[in-house]
Design a protein around this motif. Structure first.
Motif, mmCIF file in Angstrom:
data_model
loop_
_atom_site.group_PDB
_atom_site.id
_atom_site.type_symbol
_atom_site.label_atom_id
_atom_site.label_comp_id
_atom_site.label_asym_id
_atom_site.label_seq_id
_atom_site.Cartn_x
_atom_site.Cartn_y
_atom_site.Cartn_z
ATOM 1 N N VAL A 76 0.852 -1.200 0.000
ATOM 2 C CA VAL A 76 0.000 0.000 0.000
ATOM 3 C C VAL A 76 0.879 1.237 0.000
ATOM 4 C CG1 VAL A 76 -1.740 1.314 1.264
ATOM 5 C CG2 VAL A 76 -1.835 -1.197 1.242
ATOM 6 N N SER A 77 0.648 2.112 -0.961
ATOM 7 C CA SER A 77 1.394 3.372 -1.042
ATOM 8 C C SER A 77 0.421 4.538 -0.900
ATOM 9 C CB SER A 77 2.123 3.466 -2.386
ATOM 10 O OG SER A 77 2.668 4.765 -2.565
ATOM 11 N N VAL A 78 0.781 5.500 -0.051
ATOM 12 C CA VAL A 78 0.012 6.741 0.084
ATOM 13 C C VAL A 78 0.997 7.899 -0.042
ATOM 14 C CG1 VAL A 78 -1.387 8.200 1.589
ATOM 15 C CG2 VAL A 78 -1.766 5.722 1.557
ATOM 16 N N LYS A 79 0.730 8.776 -0.983
ATOM 17 C CA LYS A 79 1.581 9.938 -1.208
ATOM 18 C C LYS A 79 0.716 11.188 -1.210
ATOM 19 C CE LYS A 79 2.939 8.642 -5.301
ATOM 20 N NZ LYS A 79 2.019 7.496 -5.498
ATOM 21 N N ALA A 80 1.357 12.327 -1.125
ATOM 22 C CA ALA A 80 0.624 13.595 -1.189
ATOM 23 C C ALA A 80 1.404 14.580 -2.029
ATOM 24 C CB ALA A 80 0.407 14.161 0.212
ATOM 25 N N THR A 81 0.663 15.448 -2.699
ATOM 26 C CA THR A 81 1.295 16.499 -3.481
ATOM 27 C C THR A 81 0.391 17.726 -3.476
ATOM 28 O OG1 THR A 81 2.362 17.006 -5.616
ATOM 29 C CG2 THR A 81 0.248 15.849 -5.694
ATOM 30 N N THR A 82 0.936 18.853 -3.865
ATOM 31 C CA THR A 82 0.147 20.075 -4.030
ATOM 32 C C THR A 82 0.086 20.405 -5.510
ATOM 33 O OG1 THR A 82 1.988 21.652 -3.962
ATOM 34 C CG2 THR A 82 1.111 20.880 -1.842
#
Length: 383
Positions: free
Chosen positions: A353-359
């Motif tokens: 499971v991968s969770v990333k964040a970006t703007t």
């Protein structure tokens, strides 16, 4: 013929390292033992399946066996494997089958072909052993750990399970062997002069002993299948509130997210990705926003439903990759909890499971702080 499968699963599996007994650990999204039970329960030649388990594992067994057909009530095991098999045979004797296949609960990759071959061999022999001929050079090691003499490999076989028997013969052999200590059921049978046919085993029919064996078994499961991917995208705008739900985690924030359910954009995107991979439409078709039943509902219900549909379609979820798109709140401090929650819902190893964040660098509705978007990809393997 009435053919019973006796699955021996009462061991503690200490060599697998800390954690649950190896037969209850996750293997590509399912407990090891469930895969073993399923292989026999689904086979047309098998009439019934009984597991021999440790008394402490009744709850774990209930989870691992839920919904499977042909299962008899589990039997408590003994102090040794031999004692556990004897206990299982005695329980089956109340309504004796014609044949019994005795199999290790920690061999989850047994093939339908191997089960059928073991049953077929019993037409001419009182016992049958799944085994592989030794093809590698065999050497003894010296006391100093050096390579010693070569051992003649002619006639040498590596024993596996199932080990299959005419029921009356193996029950009598176990009763006579009470008090002795044999390494497997073929040894018990041989001591009673039961003839044992050799059945060609399967290299993939490995026994889970260590954590590395689980990784090897996952590689075997994942190879050669039909790989499909699905994508999901979801958006929710900010509204009144003091927190948002993201990936099943409550994240403090100056605003809430507006939606018919809990507005968890992350879980909604993953749900759509899984549904997309199995060609099952989208989240709105399964949980219409017009239905008051789902008002304020937790989105883990939606994701668990998609995972169940994937299993019913014969698919295994290999991994999910999620990107959350927002300026606020800060996602980084919550990523570990989010990955764990998603993994728990999908019964996956958290490493899948991968969770990333970006703007969006101030651009668009997310850049203006008007809401949150989520984009997900799910990879599923069929077959």
């Amino acid at each position: 013929m009435n053919v019973a499968a006796l699955i021996v699963a009462a061991g503690r599996g200490n060599r697998a390292g800390p954690g649950a007994p190896k037969q209850y650990r996750q293997l590509a999204g399912e407990p090891v033992l469930r895969r073993t039970l399923s292989a026999f329960a689904a086979h047309p030649l098998i009439s019934s399946v009984m597991a021999v388990i440790h008394e402490d594992d009744r709850e774990a067994y209930g989870v691992a066996s839920a919904g499977l057909a042909k299962l008899l009530d589990p039997c408590p095991g003994g102090a040794t494997r031999q004692a556990s098999v004897r206990a299982g045979l005695e329980r089956l004797a109340a309504s004796p089958p014609d044949y019994v296949l005795i199999h290790d609960g920690a061999r989850p990759l047994v093939s339908a072909r191997l089960i059928a071959d073991c049953v077929s061999a019993l037409a001419e022999h009182a016992g049958a052993l799944a085994a592989l001929a030794v093809t590698d050079t065999i050497r003894r090691a010296t006391a100093e750990g050096l390579a010693g003499e070569t051992v003649d490999r002619t006639g040498l076989w590596r024993a596996q399970t199932p080990q299959a028997f005419r029921f009356g013969a193996i029950l009598d052999a176990h009763r006579r062997a009470s008090g002795d200590d044999y390494t497997d059921d073929v040894a018990v049978a041989a001591a009673a002069c039961i003839d044992i046919a050799m059945v060609e085993g399967d290299e993939d029919n490995i026994k889970i002993t260590s954590a590395e064996d689980i990784r090897r078994a996952e590689r075997i499961i994942m190879r050669g299948g039909d790989v499909r991917t699905g994508t999901g995208f979801d958006v929710h705008r900010f509204g009144p509130g003091d927190h948002v739900w993201l990936c099943g985690v409550k994240v403090p924030h100056a605003f809430g997210l507006v939606g018919h359910s809990d507005a968890d954009a992350g879980l909604h995107a993953i749900t759509d990705a899984i549904l997309g991979a199995i060609g099952a439409g989208d989240i709105g078709q399964h949980f219409p926003p017009s239905d008051p039943k789902w008002k304020g509902a937790r989105s883990d219900i939606f994701l668990a439903h998609a995972a169940a549909l994937a299993r019913d379609a014969g698919a295994r979820i290999s991994n999910v990759d999620l990107t959350l798109i927002c300026e606020q709140p800060k996602i980084g401090p919550h990523v570990s909890a989010m990955r764990k929650r998603i993994a728990d819902i999908l019964s996956l190893d958290v490493a899948r499971v991968s969770v990333k964040a970006t703007t969006t660098e101030g651009l668009g509705f997310t850049g203006r702080g008007e809401g949150i978007a989520a984009q997900a990809l799910a990879t599923l393997i069929f077959g």
